[in-house]
Scaffold this motif. Structure first.
Motif, mmCIF file in Angstrom:
data_model
loop_
_atom_site.group_PDB
_atom_site.id
_atom_site.type_symbol
_atom_site.label_atom_id
_atom_site.label_comp_id
_atom_site.label_asym_id
_atom_site.label_seq_id
_atom_site.Cartn_x
_atom_site.Cartn_y
_atom_site.Cartn_z
ATOM 1 N N LYS A 178 0.859 -1.178 0.000
ATOM 2 C CA LYS A 178 0.000 0.000 0.000
ATOM 3 C C LYS A 178 0.894 1.226 0.000
ATOM 4 O O LYS A 178 1.916 1.263 0.672
ATOM 5 C CB LYS A 178 -0.893 0.045 1.245
ATOM 6 C CG LYS A 178 -2.040 -0.926 1.202
ATOM 7 C CD LYS A 178 -3.089 -0.413 0.272
ATOM 8 C CE LYS A 178 -4.371 -1.201 0.414
ATOM 9 N NZ LYS A 178 -5.387 -0.766 -0.484
ATOM 10 N N ASP A 235 -0.697 8.355 0.157
ATOM 11 C CA ASP A 235 -0.789 9.428 -0.831
ATOM 12 C C ASP A 235 0.064 10.586 -0.338
ATOM 13 O O ASP A 235 -0.243 11.209 0.665
ATOM 14 C CB ASP A 235 -2.240 9.863 -0.983
ATOM 15 C CG ASP A 235 -2.439 10.819 -2.142
ATOM 16 O OD1 ASP A 235 -1.435 11.358 -2.640
ATOM 17 O OD2 ASP A 235 -3.588 11.023 -2.537
ATOM 18 N N SER A 268 -5.070 13.043 0.869
ATOM 19 C CA SER A 268 -5.956 11.900 0.872
ATOM 20 C C SER A 268 -7.277 12.292 0.223
ATOM 21 O O SER A 268 -7.789 13.379 0.436
ATOM 22 C CB SER A 268 -6.197 11.454 2.311
ATOM 23 O OG SER A 268 -7.064 10.360 2.321
ATOM 24 N N MET A 288 -11.812 8.176 -3.068
ATOM 25 C CA MET A 288 -10.989 7.072 -3.551
ATOM 26 C C MET A 288 -10.810 6.014 -2.467
ATOM 27 O O MET A 288 -10.733 4.840 -2.753
ATOM 28 C CB MET A 288 -9.607 7.571 -3.998
ATOM 29 C CG MET A 288 -9.624 8.244 -5.345
ATOM 30 S SD MET A 288 -10.205 7.185 -6.671
ATOM 31 C CE MET A 288 -8.990 5.889 -6.630
ATOM 32 N N ASP A 289 -10.701 6.422 -1.212
ATOM 33 C CA ASP A 289 -10.507 5.482 -0.122
ATOM 34 C C ASP A 289 -11.715 4.570 0.046
ATOM 35 O O ASP A 289 -11.583 3.436 0.453
ATOM 36 C CB ASP A 289 -10.236 6.226 1.196
ATOM 37 C CG ASP A 289 -8.886 6.938 1.163
ATOM 38 O OD1 ASP A 289 -8.045 6.572 0.324
ATOM 39 O OD2 ASP A 289 -8.693 7.846 1.969
ATOM 40 N N GLU A 347 -12.076 1.615 -4.252
ATOM 41 C CA GLU A 347 -10.828 1.578 -5.012
ATOM 42 C C GLU A 347 -11.028 1.308 -6.494
ATOM 43 O O GLU A 347 -10.151 1.573 -7.295
ATOM 44 C CB GLU A 347 -9.880 0.547 -4.402
ATOM 45 C CG GLU A 347 -9.365 0.973 -3.050
ATOM 46 C CD GLU A 347 -8.333 -0.006 -2.515
ATOM 47 O OE1 GLU A 347 -7.839 -0.845 -3.293
ATOM 48 O OE2 GLU A 347 -8.024 0.085 -1.330
ATOM 49 N N HIS A 368 -3.114 9.293 -7.620
ATOM 50 C CA HIS A 368 -4.218 8.321 -7.682
ATOM 51 C C HIS A 368 -3.802 6.882 -7.439
ATOM 52 O O HIS A 368 -4.636 6.006 -7.437
ATOM 53 C CB HIS A 368 -4.913 8.425 -9.048
ATOM 54 C CG HIS A 368 -5.415 9.803 -9.344
ATOM 55 N ND1 HIS A 368 -6.394 10.407 -8.595
ATOM 56 C CD2 HIS A 368 -5.037 10.698 -10.280
ATOM 57 C CE1 HIS A 368 -6.619 11.623 -9.080
ATOM 58 N NE2 HIS A 368 -5.815 11.820 -10.097
ATOM 59 N N ARG A 379 -2.904 3.718 -5.459
ATOM 60 C CA ARG A 379 -3.183 3.231 -4.110
ATOM 61 C C ARG A 379 -2.513 1.907 -3.795
ATOM 62 O O ARG A 379 -2.150 1.652 -2.670
ATOM 63 C CB ARG A 379 -4.699 3.056 -3.915
ATOM 64 C CG ARG A 379 -5.491 4.336 -4.043
ATOM 65 C CD ARG A 379 -5.203 5.236 -2.840
ATOM 66 N NE ARG A 379 -6.007 6.430 -2.889
ATOM 67 C CZ ARG A 379 -5.555 7.622 -3.208
ATOM 68 N NH1 ARG A 379 -4.311 7.802 -3.522
ATOM 69 N NH2 ARG A 379 -6.360 8.665 -3.227
ATOM 70 N N THR A 380 -2.369 1.036 -4.782
ATOM 71 C CA THR A 380 -1.855 -0.300 -4.536
ATOM 72 C C THR A 380 -0.900 -0.692 -5.661
ATOM 73 O O THR A 380 -1.144 -0.393 -6.817
ATOM 74 C CB THR A 380 -3.020 -1.321 -4.493
ATOM 75 O OG1 THR A 380 -3.934 -0.918 -3.493
ATOM 76 C CG2 THR A 380 -2.506 -2.713 -4.178
#
Length: 138
Positions: A5, A8, A12, A16-17, A20, A131, A133-134
């Motif tokens: 992970k 950001d 934040s 988006m949180d 996903e 953007h 996140r993972t």
């Protein structure tokens, strides 16, 4: 399988949180107008950005929204800088088996894909991806 992970680094985004899979809205950076004289992607003369001695191509701050379609003549590139653009997807690197350093700092990447074939890649700079996140499957 590597999964990590990323926090950001800019700010934040609660939307988006919560989901996903939802595509992020266009950032303020992406809405900027390129300065006069900035070439469009289709007008780029890639050889002007390539240093033959160091085998480095520097496409920094050209307001590119996508990566150029690199032809086989660019298979010799060892370092590619796409720093400070508006790129949302890593692509068209299949012709660069010797790529060792990929700089994607400050872009608009949504995911990290299309790099598993880069077996010589040693440095991958993904800093400041608003953007992203993972990271999976590296």
């Amino acid at each position: 399988r590597l999964t990590s992970k990323m926090a950001d680094p800019i700010q934040s985004d609660p939307e988006m949180d919560s989901d996903e899979d939802e595509m992020p809205k266009e950032s303020l950076r992406a809405q900027q107008t390129p300065p006069p004289g900035t070439p469009a992607l289709e007008d780029l003369e890639l050889k002007e950005y390539f240093d033959e001695e160091s085998k480095e191509m520097d496409l920094t701050k050209l307001f590119l929204k996508e990566m150029p379609k690199f032809g086989p003549e660019w298979s010799v590139i060892k370092r590619l800088s796409m720093r400070d653009n508006l790129i949302t997807k890593i692509e068209h690197l299949e012709v660069m088996p010797d790529l060792e350093h990929l700089d994607m700092y400050l872009n608009e990447l949504h995911s990290i894909d299309n790099i598993s074939h880069l077996v010589n890649l040693r440095i991958l700079d993904l800093a400041f991806q608003e953007h992203l996140r993972t990271i999976q499957n590296l």
